[in-house]
Design a protein around this motif. Structure first.
Motif, short mmCIF file in Angstrom:
data_model
loop_
_atom_site.label_atom_id
_atom_site.label_comp_id
_atom_site.label_asym_id
_atom_site.label_seq_id
_atom_site.Cartn_x
_atom_site.Cartn_y
_atom_site.Cartn_z
N MET A 176 39.30 13.09 -39.01
CA MET A 176 38.10 13.86 -39.56
C MET A 176 36.67 13.32 -39.05
N THR A 177 35.79 14.04 -38.79
CA THR A 177 34.55 13.57 -38.19
C THR A 177 33.77 13.01 -39.38
N LYS A 178 33.14 11.78 -39.26
CA LYS A 178 32.49 11.28 -40.10
C LYS A 178 31.06 11.09 -39.79
N ILE A 179 30.21 11.56 -40.73
CA ILE A 179 28.84 11.72 -40.84
C ILE A 179 28.08 10.85 -41.90
N LEU A 180 27.05 9.81 -41.30
CA LEU A 180 26.29 9.04 -42.09
C LEU A 180 25.10 9.64 -42.33
N VAL A 181 24.75 10.01 -43.51
CA VAL A 181 23.47 10.41 -44.04
C VAL A 181 22.39 9.39 -44.70
N ILE A 182 21.68 9.09 -44.03
CA ILE A 182 20.48 7.91 -44.46
C ILE A 182 19.49 8.72 -45.11
N GLU A 183 18.95 8.81 -46.42
CA GLU A 183 18.17 9.35 -47.05
C GLU A 183 17.95 8.70 -48.15
N ASP A 184 16.59 8.47 -48.54
CA ASP A 184 16.28 7.64 -49.74
C ASP A 184 16.14 8.68 -50.96
N ASN A 185 15.85 9.84 -50.72
CA ASN A 185 15.64 10.93 -51.73
C ASN A 185 17.18 11.24 -52.32
N ASN A 186 17.61 10.95 -53.57
CA ASN A 186 18.92 10.91 -54.14
C ASN A 186 19.37 12.40 -54.03
N LEU A 187 18.56 13.51 -54.37
CA LEU A 187 18.79 14.96 -54.39
C LEU A 187 19.06 15.50 -52.93
N ILE A 188 18.31 15.06 -52.03
CA ILE A 188 18.59 15.44 -50.77
C ILE A 188 19.82 15.02 -50.10
#
Length: 155
Positions: free
Chosen positions: A1-13
């Motif tokens: 499975m392709t793994k994507i890391l999402v680095i974002e400080d806005n919790n909703l986004i």
């Protein structure tokens, strides 16, 4: 499975993007700031989506750290930014998303990076995982999604 890391400080986004990716068959992992993002990048995701303006370490610092280590240097890196696009473009990341961004834009940017051939340095070459949904950008443009986040992606 392709793994994507999402680095974002806005919790909703962050949570919305993670839910979107998981609904499309990706393994999605979130980091609430750049420091945590760098720690999670050590687990070698297949792609990184990173905001620019964040506490702890900003996206530019994350990008520099990821590119400076041989094990993570070849991970495709996509910036998501509302205000720092010019500086992001100077860094020669793999992709750029201008906030606000749509589901189609997010999925298209990801598909573009995942469809690229692997890096030519065999010492650090990752094995390509073909379990991600194929023809992702075409499917994304033909499906209505409850995850339309154009207004959510703005800071």
């Amino acid at each position: 499975m392709t793994k994507i890391l999402v680095i974002e400080d806005n919790n909703l986004i962050r949570e919305t993007v993670l839910e979107l990716l998981q609904s499309r068959g990706f393994e999605a992992v979130g980091a609430e700031n750049g420091k945590v993002g760098i720690e999670l990048a050590a687990e070698i995701p297949d792609l990184i989506l990173s905001d620019v303006m964040m506490p702890e370490l900003n996206g530019f610092e994350v990008f520099a750290a990821v590119r400076s280590h041989p094990a993570t240097a070849s991970i495709p890196f996509i910036f998501m930014t509302a205000s720092e696009m010019e500086k992001a473009l100077e860094l020669k990341a793999d992709g750029y998303l201008q906030k606000p961004c749509s589901v189609t834009e997010i999925l298209g940017a990801i598909a573009t990076q995942l469809e690229k051939p692997t890096v030519s340095n065999p010492q650090h070459q990752k094995v390509q995982d073909n379990s991600a949904p194929s023809n992702l950008s075409l499917r994304a443009s033909h499906q209505k999604s409850r995850f339309e986040i154009a207004s959510v992606c703005s800071q």
